[in-house]
Design a protein around this motif. Structure first.
Motif, PDB file in Angstrom:
ATOM      1  N   VAL A 118      39.698  83.420 -14.924  1.00  0.00           N
ATOM      2  CA  VAL A 118      40.126  84.805 -14.789  1.00  0.00           C
ATOM      3  C   VAL A 118      40.135  85.142 -13.301  1.00  0.00           C
ATOM      4  O   VAL A 118      39.101  85.078 -12.636  1.00  0.00           O
ATOM      5  CB  VAL A 118      39.196  85.769 -15.547  1.00  0.00           C
ATOM      6  CG1 VAL A 118      39.669  87.211 -15.387  1.00  0.00           C
ATOM      7  CG2 VAL A 118      39.134  85.391 -17.029  1.00  0.00           C
ATOM      8  N   VAL A 119      41.316  85.473 -12.780  1.00  0.00           N
ATOM      9  CA  VAL A 119      41.471  85.769 -11.357  1.00  0.00           C
ATOM     10  C   VAL A 119      41.946  87.211 -11.206  1.00  0.00           C
ATOM     11  O   VAL A 119      43.000  87.579 -11.737  1.00  0.00           O
ATOM     12  CB  VAL A 119      42.454  84.799 -10.678  1.00  0.00           C
ATOM     13  CG1 VAL A 119      42.601  85.141  -9.193  1.00  0.00           C
ATOM     14  CG2 VAL A 119      41.979  83.366 -10.842  1.00  0.00           C
ATOM     15  N   ASP A 120      41.140  88.010 -10.533  1.00  0.00           N
ATOM     16  CA  ASP A 120      41.460  89.435 -10.335  1.00  0.00           C
ATOM     17  C   ASP A 120      41.792  90.122 -11.654  1.00  0.00           C
ATOM     18  O   ASP A 120      42.743  90.914 -11.757  1.00  0.00           O
ATOM     19  CB  ASP A 120      42.611  89.582  -9.330  1.00  0.00           C
ATOM     20  CG  ASP A 120      42.221  89.122  -7.934  1.00  0.00           C
ATOM     21  OD1 ASP A 120      41.036  89.250  -7.580  1.00  0.00           O
ATOM     22  OD2 ASP A 120      43.097  88.628  -7.203  1.00  0.00           O
ATOM     23  N   GLY A 121      41.019  89.784 -12.682  1.00  0.00           N
ATOM     24  CA  GLY A 121      41.145  90.444 -13.970  1.00  0.00           C
ATOM     25  C   GLY A 121      42.194  89.882 -14.899  1.00  0.00           C
ATOM     26  O   GLY A 121      42.331  90.354 -16.034  1.00  0.00           O
TER      27      GLY A 121
ATOM     28  N   GLY B  97      45.236  90.986  -1.160  1.00  0.00           N
ATOM     29  CA  GLY B  97      44.273  91.934  -0.609  1.00  0.00           C
ATOM     30  C   GLY B  97      43.090  91.220   0.029  1.00  0.00           C
ATOM     31  O   GLY B  97      43.033  89.986   0.063  1.00  0.00           O
ATOM     32  N   PRO B  98      42.115  91.974   0.514  1.00  0.00           N
ATOM     33  CA  PRO B  98      41.012  91.381   1.269  1.00  0.00           C
ATOM     34  C   PRO B  98      40.015  90.598   0.429  1.00  0.00           C
ATOM     35  O   PRO B  98      39.195  89.858   0.975  1.00  0.00           O
ATOM     36  CB  PRO B  98      40.338  92.596   1.920  1.00  0.00           C
ATOM     37  CG  PRO B  98      40.690  93.744   1.025  1.00  0.00           C
ATOM     38  CD  PRO B  98      42.070  93.449   0.513  1.00  0.00           C
ATOM     39  N   THR B  99      40.044  90.750  -0.907  1.00  0.00           N
ATOM     40  CA  THR B  99      39.110  90.015  -1.749  1.00  0.00           C
ATOM     41  C   THR B  99      39.834  89.427  -2.960  1.00  0.00           C
ATOM     42  O   THR B  99      40.871  89.927  -3.388  1.00  0.00           O
ATOM     43  CB  THR B  99      37.965  90.917  -2.262  1.00  0.00           C
ATOM     44  OG1 THR B  99      38.511  91.997  -3.023  1.00  0.00           O
ATOM     45  CG2 THR B  99      37.149  91.465  -1.103  1.00  0.00           C
ATOM     46  N   CYS B 100      39.255  88.366  -3.491  1.00  0.00           N
ATOM     47  CA  CYS B 100      39.741  87.745  -4.714  1.00  0.00           C
ATOM     48  C   CYS B 100      38.553  87.498  -5.628  1.00  0.00           C
ATOM     49  O   CYS B 100      37.555  86.893  -5.210  1.00  0.00           O
ATOM     50  CB  CYS B 100      40.456  86.432  -4.405  1.00  0.00           C
ATOM     51  SG  CYS B 100      41.089  85.577  -5.883  1.00  0.00           S
ATOM     52  N   HIS B 101      38.632  87.988  -6.878  1.00  0.00           N
ATOM     53  CA  HIS B 101      37.564  87.830  -7.862  1.00  0.00           C
ATOM     54  C   HIS B 101      37.903  86.646  -8.767  1.00  0.00           C
ATOM     55  O   HIS B 101      38.942  86.655  -9.424  1.00  0.00           O
ATOM     56  CB  HIS B 101      37.422  89.090  -8.704  1.00  0.00           C
ATOM     57  CG  HIS B 101      36.985  90.289  -7.920  1.00  0.00           C
ATOM     58  ND1 HIS B 101      35.862  91.017  -8.230  1.00  0.00           N
ATOM     59  CD2 HIS B 101      37.517  90.880  -6.822  1.00  0.00           C
ATOM     60  CE1 HIS B 101      35.724  92.016  -7.362  1.00  0.00           C
ATOM     61  NE2 HIS B 101      36.725  91.949  -6.508  1.00  0.00           N
ATOM     62  N   ILE B 102      37.030  85.664  -8.812  1.00  0.00           N
ATOM     63  CA  ILE B 102      37.231  84.479  -9.644  1.00  0.00           C
ATOM     64  C   ILE B 102      36.096  84.402 -10.660  1.00  0.00           C
ATOM     65  O   ILE B 102      34.925  84.393 -10.283  1.00  0.00           O
ATOM     66  CB  ILE B 102      37.254  83.191  -8.798  1.00  0.00           C
ATOM     67  CG1 ILE B 102      38.337  83.270  -7.718  1.00  0.00           C
ATOM     68  CG2 ILE B 102      37.463  81.974  -9.689  1.00  0.00           C
ATOM     69  CD1 ILE B 102      38.288  82.131  -6.721  1.00  0.00           C
ATOM     70  N   THR B 103      36.447  84.352 -11.943  1.00  0.00           N
ATOM     71  CA  THR B 103      35.455  84.256 -13.011  1.00  0.00           C
ATOM     72  C   THR B 103      35.827  83.124 -13.953  1.00  0.00           C
ATOM     73  O   THR B 103      36.996  82.976 -14.316  1.00  0.00           O
ATOM     74  CB  THR B 103      35.368  85.575 -13.813  1.00  0.00           C
ATOM     75  OG1 THR B 103      34.990  86.632 -12.942  1.00  0.00           O
ATOM     76  CG2 THR B 103      34.336  85.461 -14.933  1.00  0.00           C
ATOM     77  N   LEU B 104      34.842  82.320 -14.328  1.00  0.00           N
ATOM     78  CA  LEU B 104      35.012  81.296 -15.342  1.00  0.00           C
ATOM     79  C   LEU B 104      34.215  81.713 -16.568  1.00  0.00           C
ATOM     80  O   LEU B 104      32.997  81.910 -16.489  1.00  0.00           O
ATOM     81  CB  LEU B 104      34.540  79.927 -14.841  1.00  0.00           C
ATOM     82  CG  LEU B 104      35.233  79.352 -13.599  1.00  0.00           C
ATOM     83  CD1 LEU B 104      34.768  77.928 -13.351  1.00  0.00           C
ATOM     84  CD2 LEU B 104      36.746  79.413 -13.720  1.00  0.00           C
TER      85      LEU B 104
END
Length: 289
Positions: A62-65, A86-93
């Motif tokens: 899951v990347v940026d939701g 953008g300035p950040t990237c959210h990575i969730t496994l």
């Protein structure tokens, strides 16, 4: 030799295991970062860059939701940073049992303005109904190819240059002005070389599109390297690979040309991960060329 960098403190904002949301992730100390980087992430953490990591096979990426599919059987996964990231990237496994998340910072890039003159005007502002219908048909062909999702992790080994010798004639991300008309940013890395120069596959992959004479792109080949990472090779004078063919790193796939919207012989090399556009030159492990 310049290799992809590991994740440093300037890139990592936070990491967490379990089920907590990314907005509540606690920061780690420098010593924790040095000894245990999240997912073993490496890459180029800039706009147009990427990150490669390892996780639980089959976990949902899951990347940026947005879900981007499962981690491959070998555990490798890919994340691309768009040209305008953008300035950040959210990575969730995520697995059935738990989830692990990281938030990395993406450094900005300053893009130049590139002015291109001498293009046929109908390639800049097409008006003819028959031509617009052709463009629509060809767009559908490309959209089908971009939907490819093969099970491969060839991308984690990085890329080679697709040309042995070239002159950089256009950088990724430049704002384009075509025949004096402002246009969309240039999403390719342009490599000038004589007509007929062999083009080589930069890494293993499946050819998911091979068209000899599209309106904008001329001779076009698309290669799926796994998890939706697709490289593109535009303006070819001759294709040496076919749709459905598996190609190996270094294998000739075509020849440089000037077909389509081009003012001279060159390879426009592009890279896309789902809806994100990246700079393919940043995937090259040896950047001394």
């Amino acid at each position: 030799m310049e290799k992809p960098e590991g994740l440093s403190r300037r890139h990592l904002l936070a990491l967490s295991g379990g089920a907590c949301a990314s907005a509540a992730l606690p920061a780690f100390s420098q010593s924790k970062l040095d000894s245990d980087p999240p997912f073993g992430l490496t890459g180029r953490f800039v706009q147009g860059g990427y990150a490669v990591g390892k996780g639980t096979p089959g976990a949902d990426i899951v990347v940026d939701g947005t879900s981007r599919g499962p981690v491959g059987p070998s555990g490798w996964f890919y994340t691309g940073f768009d040209r305008d990231a953008g300035p950040t990237c959210h990575i969730t496994l995520k697995t059935d049992k738990d989830q692990q998340s990281a938030v990395v910072s993406v450094l900005p890039v300053t893009y130049d303005i590139q002015r291109v003159e001498g293009l046929p005007q109908d390639t800049v502002t097409p008006q003819d109904p028959a031509l617009l219908e052709r463009i629509k048909r060809e767009a559908a062909l490309k959209a089908e190819a971009f939907a490819s999702r093969i099970d491969s992790d060839a991308y984690h080994r990085g890329f080679d240059w697709p040309l042995n010798k070239f002159v950089v004639s256009g950088h990724f991300g430049n704002q384009r002005v075509l025949n004096g008309t402002p246009a969309s940013p240039h999403m390719g890395f342009d490599m000038a070389a004589p007509t007929g120069t062999p083009i080589h596959a930069p890494q293993d992959g499946l050819v998911v599109l091979a068209e000899p004479d599209l309106f904008y792109e001329g001779g076009l080949i698309l290669i799926d390297h796994g998890q939706g990472l697709i490289s593109m090779y535009l303006h070819q004078s001759e294709l040496l690979a076919k749709k459905g063919q598996w190609v190996r790193q270094g294998q000739p796939i075509g020849r440089v040309g000037a077909k389509g919207r081009a003012t001279g012989p060159h390879l426009c090399w592009r890279l896309k991960w789902s809806d994100r556009h990246m700079d393919p030159s940043l995937m090259v492990v040896n950047r001394t060329a």
